[in-house]
Design an enzyme around this catalytic site. Structure first.
Site, mmCIF file in Angstrom:
data_model
loop_
_atom_site.group_PDB
_atom_site.id
_atom_site.type_symbol
_atom_site.label_atom_id
_atom_site.label_comp_id
_atom_site.label_asym_id
_atom_site.label_seq_id
_atom_site.Cartn_x
_atom_site.Cartn_y
_atom_site.Cartn_z
ATOM 1 N N GLY A 175 11.128 -8.767 13.634
ATOM 2 C CA GLY A 175 11.593 -7.436 13.225
ATOM 3 C C GLY A 175 10.672 -6.335 13.731
ATOM 4 C CE LYS A 229 10.837 -3.664 6.406
ATOM 5 N NZ LYS A 229 10.006 -3.482 7.599
ATOM 6 C CG ASP A 261 9.373 -0.505 10.304
ATOM 7 O OD1 ASP A 261 8.968 0.214 9.377
ATOM 8 O OD2 ASP A 261 9.723 -1.694 10.136
ATOM 9 C CB ILE A 301 2.476 -3.787 14.520
ATOM 10 C CG1 ILE A 301 3.057 -5.196 14.395
ATOM 11 C CG2 ILE A 301 2.861 -3.150 15.844
ATOM 12 C CD1 ILE A 301 4.595 -5.183 14.249
ATOM 13 N NE ARG A 312 -3.913 -2.075 0.048
ATOM 14 C CZ ARG A 312 -3.993 -3.381 0.234
ATOM 15 N NH1 ARG A 312 -2.931 -4.082 0.533
ATOM 16 N NH2 ARG A 312 -5.143 -4.016 0.129
ATOM 17 N N GLY A 314 5.649 -11.132 20.975
ATOM 18 C CA GLY A 314 6.372 -11.322 19.723
ATOM 19 C C GLY A 314 7.718 -10.634 19.766
ATOM 20 C CB ALA A 315 10.826 -11.278 20.119
HETATM 21 N N1 NAP Z 1 2.354 -1.715 10.662
HETATM 22 C C1 NAP Z 1 3.591 -1.775 10.227
HETATM 23 O O1 NAP Z 1 4.149 -0.793 9.726
HETATM 24 C C2 NAP Z 1 4.363 -3.060 10.401
HETATM 25 C C3 NAP Z 1 5.760 -3.049 10.452
HETATM 26 C C4 NAP Z 1 6.438 -4.275 10.630
HETATM 27 C C5 NAP Z 1 5.712 -5.459 10.711
HETATM 28 N N2 NAP Z 1 4.351 -5.414 10.631
HETATM 29 C C6 NAP Z 1 3.555 -6.663 10.741
HETATM 30 O O2 NAP Z 1 3.923 -7.335 11.928
HETATM 31 C C7 NAP Z 1 3.849 -8.744 11.742
HETATM 32 C C8 NAP Z 1 5.182 -9.366 12.130
HETATM 33 O O3 NAP Z 1 6.159 -8.910 11.218
HETATM 34 P P1 NAP Z 1 7.720 -9.126 11.484
HETATM 35 O O4 NAP Z 1 8.439 -8.413 10.402
HETATM 36 O O5 NAP Z 1 8.074 -8.827 12.891
HETATM 37 O O6 NAP Z 1 7.853 -10.715 11.243
HETATM 38 P P2 NAP Z 1 8.979 -11.691 11.750
HETATM 39 O O7 NAP Z 1 10.273 -10.977 11.959
HETATM 40 O O8 NAP Z 1 8.924 -12.857 10.832
HETATM 41 O O9 NAP Z 1 8.450 -12.149 13.210
HETATM 42 C C9 NAP Z 1 7.294 -12.924 13.339
HETATM 43 C C10 NAP Z 1 6.869 -12.980 14.808
HETATM 44 O O10 NAP Z 1 5.656 -13.747 14.875
HETATM 45 C C11 NAP Z 1 5.876 -14.868 15.734
HETATM 46 N N3 NAP Z 1 5.115 -16.016 15.275
HETATM 47 C C12 NAP Z 1 5.045 -16.524 14.028
HETATM 48 N N4 NAP Z 1 4.250 -17.611 14.016
HETATM 49 C C13 NAP Z 1 3.823 -17.803 15.288
HETATM 50 C C14 NAP Z 1 2.979 -18.754 15.916
HETATM 51 N N5 NAP Z 1 2.404 -19.752 15.231
HETATM 52 N N6 NAP Z 1 2.740 -18.621 17.241
HETATM 53 C C15 NAP Z 1 3.302 -17.634 17.940
HETATM 54 N N7 NAP Z 1 4.118 -16.692 17.408
HETATM 55 C C16 NAP Z 1 4.366 -16.790 16.099
HETATM 56 C C17 NAP Z 1 7.354 -15.127 15.665
HETATM 57 O O11 NAP Z 1 7.742 -15.916 16.753
HETATM 58 P P3 NAP Z 1 9.061 -16.860 16.624
HETATM 59 O O12 NAP Z 1 10.210 -15.944 16.917
HETATM 60 O O13 NAP Z 1 8.857 -17.909 17.646
HETATM 61 O O14 NAP Z 1 9.093 -17.409 15.214
HETATM 62 C C18 NAP Z 1 7.886 -13.696 15.712
HETATM 63 O O15 NAP Z 1 7.797 -13.162 16.990
HETATM 64 C C19 NAP Z 1 3.485 -8.959 10.275
HETATM 65 O O16 NAP Z 1 2.100 -9.188 10.193
HETATM 66 C C20 NAP Z 1 3.844 -7.641 9.604
HETATM 67 O O17 NAP Z 1 3.026 -7.352 8.495
HETATM 68 C C21 NAP Z 1 3.667 -4.242 10.499
#
Ligand code: NAP
Length: 275
Positions: free
Chosen positions: A129, A63, A100, A215, A13, A126-127
């Site tokens: 990015g 990234k 971010d 988020i 978007r 969550g932990a």
């Molecule tokens: N609004 C915004 O501007 C913005 C910016 C960044 C991200 N986001 C959104 O935030 C979300 C996460 O993004 P990210 O970049 O942080 O992803 P990421 O780095 O891949 O991290 C994913 C997170 O989700 C957890 N997770 C995945 N599957 C899981 C499950 N089945 N049960 C429990 N925890 C689970 C992971 O835990 P583990 O460490 O155990 O795998 C980790 O903490 C996405 O939906 C993304 O679109 C939004």
């Protein structure tokens, strides 16, 4: 000129948002989708200068890879461990940063006037990015207690070790209890996103005054936010985090800081709801 590099990228978007500002600010430029395959990021980034781009945003899967390609990575991007925004300098060198966390802070301040990170304990679920960006934002904003829980504990431990200060890591099994007495609870996992199951989190320990944030912005209301809203809690979705990382990028690219208007938010909401 600016754009977003990703693979896939056509779901982004960001062009809708940045082209709204291009029109609003009367700039004779455009913000484009840049579909860049993994492994082709380096030549794509180096092409920005001859193509007269001011910079670009990066999304999945670029990234992390950009960290070793750009000429300078700032401390924030190093801390968050990812580059979300590249600036092309006049001499053609590339500077990488991450906005971010500014998006998270800007969103909270706009959606919840008077918001303070030190209003009470904050639970962060969550932990990844996004979680690193949110933890950085909360620490920067003076949070006094952050309860961090993640399915894979080591990632939360690494954040606590690197960021220090108010971050306490709790085991994943304690995530339900981590909500007891918090001023704010934030989901930064991917659970609840379109195509993913809902976050497995019981809300019975949540008090009525807890601010509940996610988020994720696809969907605009995750099952986690819907459940909190049904309990009467005030909720904030992730769309504003995306919107509010735009103005700092513009400041670096074009020397202008546009506003996140209600009209822009509505256009983005309509676009997301329409898919
Ligand atoms: N609004 C915004 O501007 C913005 C910016 C960044 C991200 N986001 C959104 O935030 C979300 C996460 O993004 P990210 O970049 O942080 O992803 P990421 O780095 O891949 O991290 C994913 C997170 O989700 C957890 N997770 C995945 N599957 C899981 C499950 N089945 N049960 C429990 N925890 C689970 C992971 O835990 P583990 O460490 O155990 O795998 C980790 O903490 C996405 O939906 C993304 O679109 C939004």
């Amino acid at each position: 000129m600016a754009g977003v590099m990703g693979w896939p990228v056509m779901h982004s978007r960001s062009p809708l948002m940045h082209n709204y500002w291009m029109e609003q600010q009367g700039l004779a430029g455009t913000y484009v989708f840049l579909e860049i395959k993994p492994g082709e990021l380096a030549p794509a980034l180096r092409a920005l200068h001859p193509l007269r781009f001011s910079g670009c945003n990066l999304t999945i899967p670029h990234k992390l890879d950009a960290m070793t390609i750009v000429d300078e990575v700032d401390d924030v991007a190093k801390k968050i461990g990812a580059i979300s925004c590249v600036v092309v300098r006049e001499d053609g060198s590339l500077f990488g940063t991450n906005n971010d966390w500014l998006g998270f802070v800007g969103n909270m301040k706009q959606q919840q006037p008077g918001w303070r990170a030190d209003a009470g304990p904050v639970a962060v679920i969550g932990a990844g990015g996004g979680g690193r960006a949110v933890c950085h934002a909360l620490v920067q904003q003076g949070a006094t207690e952050i309860r961090l829980v993640n399915r894979t504990r080591q990632k939360a431990d690494a954040i606590a070790a690197e960021f220090g200060g108010p971050i306490q890591v709790l085991p994943w099994e304690d995530r339900h209890d981590s909500l007891d007495g918090v001023a704010m609870a934030v989901n930064v996992t991917s659970q609840g996103m379109v195509g993913e199951p809902a976050l497995d989190l019981r809300l019975d320990k949540l008090s009525a005054s807890t601010l509940v944030a996610d988020i994720i912005y696809t969907p605009l209301e995750t099952p986690f936010l819907a459940a909190a809203r049904e309990r009467g809690n005030h909720t904030v979705n992730g769309l504003g985090m995306l919107l509010h990382q735009g103005p700092p990028a513009w400041k670096m690219w074009f020397g202008i800081e546009p506003t996140v208007t209600g009209e822009l938010r509505e256009r983005m909401e309509q676009s997301i709801a329409g898919t």
